[in-house]
Scaffold this motif. Structure first.
Motif, mmCIF file in Angstrom:
data_model
loop_
_atom_site.group_PDB
_atom_site.id
_atom_site.type_symbol
_atom_site.label_atom_id
_atom_site.label_comp_id
_atom_site.label_asym_id
_atom_site.label_seq_id
_atom_site.Cartn_x
_atom_site.Cartn_y
_atom_site.Cartn_z
ATOM 1 N N UNK A 178 21.633 -25.663 -19.979
ATOM 2 C CA UNK A 178 21.129 -24.661 -18.982
ATOM 3 C C UNK A 178 20.819 -23.563 -19.928
ATOM 4 N N UNK A 179 21.436 -23.615 -21.118
ATOM 5 C CA UNK A 179 21.419 -22.654 -22.310
ATOM 6 C C UNK A 179 19.840 -23.309 -23.076
ATOM 7 N N UNK A 180 18.922 -21.345 -22.757
ATOM 8 C CA UNK A 180 17.365 -22.051 -23.180
ATOM 9 C C UNK A 180 17.453 -21.699 -25.026
ATOM 10 N N UNK A 181 16.667 -22.291 -25.609
ATOM 11 C CA UNK A 181 17.383 -22.246 -27.194
ATOM 12 C C UNK A 181 16.943 -20.812 -27.912
ATOM 13 N N UNK A 182 16.069 -19.355 -26.717
ATOM 14 C CA UNK A 182 16.093 -18.570 -26.776
ATOM 15 C C UNK A 182 17.214 -17.743 -26.512
ATOM 16 N N UNK A 183 18.596 -18.252 -25.895
ATOM 17 C CA UNK A 183 19.372 -17.407 -25.548
ATOM 18 C C UNK A 183 20.085 -18.269 -26.825
ATOM 19 N N UNK A 184 19.634 -19.910 -27.343
ATOM 20 C CA UNK A 184 20.260 -19.670 -28.482
ATOM 21 C C UNK A 184 20.375 -18.333 -29.375
ATOM 22 N N UNK A 185 19.214 -18.422 -29.999
ATOM 23 C CA UNK A 185 18.997 -16.874 -31.329
ATOM 24 C C UNK A 185 19.618 -16.230 -30.966
ATOM 25 N N UNK A 186 19.626 -15.593 -29.842
ATOM 26 C CA UNK A 186 20.128 -14.697 -29.318
ATOM 27 C C UNK A 186 21.433 -13.892 -29.478
ATOM 28 N N UNK A 187 22.332 -15.474 -29.212
ATOM 29 C CA UNK A 187 23.850 -15.597 -29.554
ATOM 30 C C UNK A 187 23.912 -15.570 -30.539
#
Length: 174
Positions: free
Chosen positions: A25-34
């Protein structure tokens, strides 16, 4: 200047088979923000903190076939290369996937969300000099298939084409 997007392909039995086993449920952009938040908080010499090294290890394990606890999804730069893959793995390897999957999908993803075998090896070599005395296991990461990993649970958002698998082995009837 290289494109900021990569066109990649994936064999699947159904259109919905494009989710990782964990963090789906974690989008690619969420990973990048993290990762960017960690970079901001980390010292300049430790750009990604331990997260990039941990993800590098998970990516290498994924490329070696351990996908059960992986946040990545496998794609290929050229799906036809899977047909000549030495990765047989008792009928469950890259060649078997290419010959038996129902569908071939094309995705156009931001390059920043992809992990290549070369990048994974670089991350592991850079980050493990004191952690692990031997990096011999890194050399097991296959490169023949030109596998590229997508980090994120929203690969479906980047689908640009779908077709029946043109490489599917015809079933012989007796």
């Amino acid at each position: 200047m290289a494109s900021s997007y990569a066109e990649l392909q994936r064999f699947q039995d159904h259109a919905s088979h494009c989710k990782p086993h964990v963090l789906d449920r974690q989008s690619a952009l969420d990973h990048l923000r993290s990762m960017a938040a960690l970079r901001y908080d980390a010292a300049p010499w430790n750009i990604w903190g331990g997260q990039q090294l941990d993800l590098g290890r998970a990516a290498a394990e994924h490329m070696r076939g351990d996908t059960n606890s992986s946040p990545f999804v496998s794609l290929s730069e050229d799906a036809s290369q899977l047909l000549v893959s030495p990765d047989d793995d008792d009928g469950y390897g890259a060649k078997a996937i290419a010959e038996n999957a129902n569908e071939l999908h094309t995705y156009t993803v931001p390059r920043v969300t992809t992990w290549t075998a070369e990048e994974i090896v670089r991350i592991l070599e850079d980050g493990t000099e004191n952690d692990e005395p031997s990096l011999a296991w890194v050399s097991d990461t296959p490169t023949e298939e030109r596998e590229v990993l997508f980090l994120g649970g929203n690969l479906d958002d980047y689908r640009t084409a779908s077709e029946s698998n043109p490489y599917r082995k015809s079933e012989t009837r007796g």
